[in-house]
Design a protein around this motif. Structure first.
Motif, mmCIF file in Angstrom:
data_model
loop_
_atom_site.group_PDB
_atom_site.id
_atom_site.type_symbol
_atom_site.label_atom_id
_atom_site.label_comp_id
_atom_site.label_asym_id
_atom_site.label_seq_id
_atom_site.Cartn_x
_atom_site.Cartn_y
_atom_site.Cartn_z
ATOM 1 N N CYS A 22 0.866 -1.238 -0.023
ATOM 2 C CA CYS A 22 0.021 -0.058 -0.037
ATOM 3 C C CYS A 22 1.073 1.228 -0.154
ATOM 4 O O CYS A 22 1.289 1.923 1.018
ATOM 5 C CB CYS A 22 -0.977 -0.009 1.223
ATOM 6 S SG CYS A 22 -2.286 1.192 0.999
ATOM 7 N N PRO A 28 -0.809 -4.966 1.745
ATOM 8 C CA PRO A 28 -1.657 -4.445 0.530
ATOM 9 C C PRO A 28 -2.680 -3.294 1.392
ATOM 10 O O PRO A 28 -3.140 -3.693 2.666
ATOM 11 C CB PRO A 28 -2.129 -5.694 0.028
ATOM 12 C CG PRO A 28 -2.090 -6.692 1.034
ATOM 13 C CD PRO A 28 -0.909 -6.469 1.903
ATOM 14 N N CYS A 29 -3.389 -2.518 0.423
ATOM 15 C CA CYS A 29 -4.329 -1.889 1.198
ATOM 16 C C CYS A 29 -5.459 -2.633 1.359
ATOM 17 O O CYS A 29 -5.769 -3.575 0.375
ATOM 18 C CB CYS A 29 -4.628 -0.658 0.222
ATOM 19 S SG CYS A 29 -3.292 0.352 -0.309
ATOM 20 N N THR A 35 -8.422 -6.570 -1.292
ATOM 21 C CA THR A 35 -6.984 -5.940 -1.074
ATOM 22 C C THR A 35 -6.503 -5.512 -2.482
ATOM 23 O O THR A 35 -6.887 -5.938 -3.577
ATOM 24 C CB THR A 35 -6.107 -6.621 -0.365
ATOM 25 O OG1 THR A 35 -5.946 -8.128 -0.907
ATOM 26 C CG2 THR A 35 -6.481 -6.939 1.240
ATOM 27 N N HIS A 37 -2.794 -3.243 -4.396
ATOM 28 C CA HIS A 37 -1.472 -2.808 -4.169
ATOM 29 C C HIS A 37 -1.356 -1.718 -4.976
ATOM 30 O O HIS A 37 -2.295 -1.300 -6.004
ATOM 31 C CB HIS A 37 -0.473 -3.847 -4.867
ATOM 32 C CG HIS A 37 -0.576 -5.259 -4.120
ATOM 33 N ND1 HIS A 37 0.200 -5.571 -3.037
ATOM 34 C CD2 HIS A 37 -1.380 -6.371 -4.315
ATOM 35 C CE1 HIS A 37 -0.250 -6.818 -2.644
ATOM 36 N NE2 HIS A 37 -1.000 -7.288 -3.384
ATOM 37 N N ALA A 118 -8.602 4.297 -3.495
ATOM 38 C CA ALA A 118 -7.211 4.881 -4.057
ATOM 39 C C ALA A 118 -7.234 6.234 -4.390
ATOM 40 O O ALA A 118 -6.232 7.002 -4.065
ATOM 41 C CB ALA A 118 -6.586 3.916 -5.042
#
Length: 274
Positions: A22, A28-29, A35, A37, A118
Motif C-alpha cells: 500500500c 496491501p491496502c 485488497t 497494491h 485509491a
C-alpha cells in the motif's frame, strides 16, 4: 524519486517477485471485499492504470513487472493492482468472477470501491482512471467494458476477450485498446475449448465485431493502419461520439509485451487524456 515499492526485475513477466503493498507500507491496502497494491509517481493528482492480474496470480505480480510499471511511473502514472478473489470449487487460486452466471464477488462493485479508495487515499485523478488487465484479468476488463462503459475513462485488455456464448450486445460507446499476441497459445485468437467442453474462450475477431456494432462504427474496415515498434495497429474511429476501438497485434505469445505501457499512454493521450 519514485514513491511506493518497485524494483528492477528484467523484462520477463515471470521475473522474481518483490514485495508490493500500500504505497510505502509493505502490506496491501485493505477495503471491504478485498485488497489491492499501489505504486505512485512523484506527480500530483496523477492518472492511474488499474490493472487486473491473470488466473492464479495476485496484485503483487503486475506491480513487480518492470516493463509494465516502470514506463508508467516514468510518465507520471500511478498503478493500482487489485487482488482477485479465491475462486470457488476448491481451486485455491485467485481470479476474477467475469462470466455471467458464476457465483462469487461482485467485481464491478469491488473495483469501484478499490478505485474510490485509491483516489481518496492517494490523491489520484478520478477523471483519468484506465482499467486494464492480462489474461483472465483482460476477460474481466471486456465484461466490465460491456456492462459499464462509463465506469472508467478507457479500457485496455491484454490477451483476453469474451467467452462463448459472448454477449449479444453491450452498452456503449466505449474507448477500448485490445492488445494480443499473434502466437498466443493460452488465449488463441480463434479461442479454445476448456474443461472437457464446459467452457469456450471466444474468438477475438468476433469480439471486435461486437464492439464495432456497439460503438456504431460506420464500416467493418479499419479507418487506419499503423505500426508502432512490434505492434500492428488497426483503428475504428468513425463511430458514435465517444467511441473508438483499436486492435494492436504483436508477434509473440501470452504476455504483456515490452513497449505496451508506452503505447497505451500514447493512445490514451491522443484521445485527449481523459
Amino acid at each position: 524519486m519514485i514513491r511506493g515499492i518497485c524494483a528492477v526485475l528484467g523484462l520477463a513477466v515471470s521475473a522474481t517477485t518483490v514485495s508490493a503493498g500500500c504505497a510505502d507500507k509493505p502490506e496491501p491496502c485493505e477495503i471491504a471485499g478485498g485488497t489491492y497494491h499501489v505504486v505512485l509517481p512523484e506527480a500530483q493528482s496523477p492518472p492511474v492504470l488499474v490493472f487486473l492480474h491473470g488466473h492464479g496470480g495476485e496484485g503483487a505480480g503486475p506491480i513487480s513487472n518492470e516493463r509494465l510499471v516502470a514506463p508508467l511511473l516514468a510518465r507520471g502514472w500511478a498503478v493500482v493492482a487489485p487482488d482477485g478473489a479465491i475462486r470457488p470449487a476448491g481451486t485455491g487460486k485467485r481470479s476474477w468472477n467475469f462470466f455471467p452466471g458464476w457465483e462469487g464477488r461482485d467485481e464491478a462493485a469491488f473495483l469501484k470501491s478499490v478505485t474510490a479508495d485509491a483516489v481518496a487515499r492517494f490523491g489520484l485523478d478520478p477523471n483519468r482512471v484506465v482499467l486494464g488487465g492480462f489474461s483472465a484479468g483482460a476477460f474481466m476488463v471486456n465484461y466490465l467494458a460491456c456492462a459499464t462503459p462509463d465506469a472508467y475513462s478507457a479500457y485496455v485488455p491484454v490477451s483476453g476477450g469474451f467467452w462463448r456464448p459472448q454477449p449479444e450486445t453491450c452498452k456503449g460507446p466505449v474507448r477500448l485498446l485490445h492488445t494480443h499476441g499473434w502466437s498466443d497459445p493460452v488465449v488463441p485468437l480463434e479461442g479454445r475449448i476448456l474443461g472437457a467442453g464446459r467452457f469456450q474462450q471466444g474468438d477475438i475477431f468476433a469480439g471486435l465485431e461486437l464492439w464495432r456494432s456497439v460503438n456504431g462504427c460506420l464500416d467493418h474496415k479499419p479507418d487506419s493502419y499503423s505500426v508502432t515498434g512490434p505492434f500492428q495497429r488497426r483503428v475504428w474511429a468513425s463511430c458514435d461520439p465517444g467511441g473508438v476501438i483499436e486492435f494492436a497485434l504483436f508477434p509473440g505469445g501470452h504476455m504483456v509485451p515490452e513497449g505496451w505501457a508506452d503505447m497505451m499512454v500514447d493512445w490514451y493521450e491522443a484521445l485527449g487524456g481523459q
